[in-house]
Design a protein around this motif. Sequence first.
Motif, mmCIF file in Angstrom:
data_model
loop_
_atom_site.group_PDB
_atom_site.id
_atom_site.type_symbol
_atom_site.label_atom_id
_atom_site.label_comp_id
_atom_site.label_asym_id
_atom_site.label_seq_id
_atom_site.Cartn_x
_atom_site.Cartn_y
_atom_site.Cartn_z
ATOM 1 N N ASP A 1 0.428 4.725 -0.479
ATOM 2 C CA ASP A 1 -0.428 5.637 1.230
ATOM 3 C C ASP A 1 0.928 5.103 3.160
ATOM 4 O OD1 ASP A 1 -1.564 6.831 -0.721
ATOM 5 O OD2 ASP A 1 -3.367 6.173 -0.023
ATOM 6 N N GLN A 2 0.787 3.551 2.678
ATOM 7 C CA GLN A 2 1.028 3.309 4.040
ATOM 8 C C GLN A 2 2.854 2.720 4.068
ATOM 9 O OE1 GLN A 2 -0.016 -0.345 5.409
ATOM 10 N NE2 GLN A 2 -1.640 -0.731 4.926
ATOM 11 N N ASP B 1 0.917 -0.895 -0.111
ATOM 12 C CA ASP B 1 -0.538 -0.236 -0.119
ATOM 13 C C ASP B 1 0.920 0.938 -0.192
ATOM 14 O OD1 ASP B 1 -1.866 2.304 0.723
ATOM 15 O OD2 ASP B 1 -2.921 0.761 1.242
ATOM 16 N N GLN C 1 3.263 6.632 4.708
ATOM 17 C CA GLN C 1 3.164 7.396 6.413
ATOM 18 C C GLN C 1 4.887 6.713 6.597
ATOM 19 O OE1 GLN C 1 -0.286 5.199 7.733
ATOM 20 N NE2 GLN C 1 0.297 6.260 10.076
ATOM 21 N N HIS C 2 4.493 5.650 6.647
ATOM 22 C CA HIS C 2 5.956 5.069 7.797
ATOM 23 C C HIS C 2 7.172 5.983 6.436
ATOM 24 C CE1 HIS C 2 4.025 1.103 9.023
ATOM 25 N NE2 HIS C 2 3.801 1.850 8.240
#
Length: 305
Positions: free
Chosen positions: A221-222, A219, A225-226
Amino acid sequence: MGTGHTHGRGTATGKHRRRLVLVLVITLSIVGVQVVGGLLSGSLALLADAGHMLTDATGVAVALIAAALAARPATKARTYGLQRAEILAALANALLLGALGVWVVVEAVRRWNDPPDVATGLMLVVAVTGGLANLTSLLILRGAQKESLNVRGAYLEVLGDLIGSVAVVLAGIVIATTGYLRADVIASVAIGLFILPRAWSLLREVVDVLLEATPKDIDLDQVRQHIRGVAGVVDVHDLHVWTITSGVPALSAHVVVDDECIDRGLSGTVLDALAECLGAHFDTDHCTFQLEPIGHGVHEANQHA
């Protein structure tokens, strides 16, 4: 500002080479039996299953050759080596599988109005033998098929062969008990129609790799984010994740870091943290990061999100 690299392990197909060799030996052994049995019995369904198994053998052989090529070291001309050879092998496999499915259906339609006599006893013995061989090969590949497109291609083909053997057995039983010769033709069509969607599924996966699409299990988006969660990181852009070959994902990104990171020379610490984070959470070992100070992005044309 800086670039960080982490490099992964060998290709997924290479890890399961012994499984593929064993399946290749089993498949080639049964192909000869099915061809002889199909010719002697007059069964198109049996010949179709033999043709499918021959395609399996060809696909597995190509996969093994490709795995050997993929293991060769990178060069100045090919910085990723020949790892993509595995994907090209899977592409050839998908096209062969699709062509076989079309041929079987066309030949079955041609035979509909004039189905030949079939020696059901021989047909059943050969079909059962092939089915047992297919089941053995399927069990050998089951644990590895999720890791490699080539192994998955072989797995799908063997699965198709198993279903094909079941169809041949059923057709043989129908002909033996009722004399309905078109049962062989119907079984042939069933085998062809079973092959075609699986060939299409494998082809779509191969095209995704060749077009460098984001892997389905990641993903984006993940990932973003990370990256933003790492100490010192302000933002990220030009983020790309793709697959070099099965089991070898790669990632690149431009990472914006704060002034303290630049002033205190903490670029190496940030790079290590980024590589560790993405490797642990997304199994992405081949990562390349470009660290940038705040405001550097205005100098870059055509930024990606």
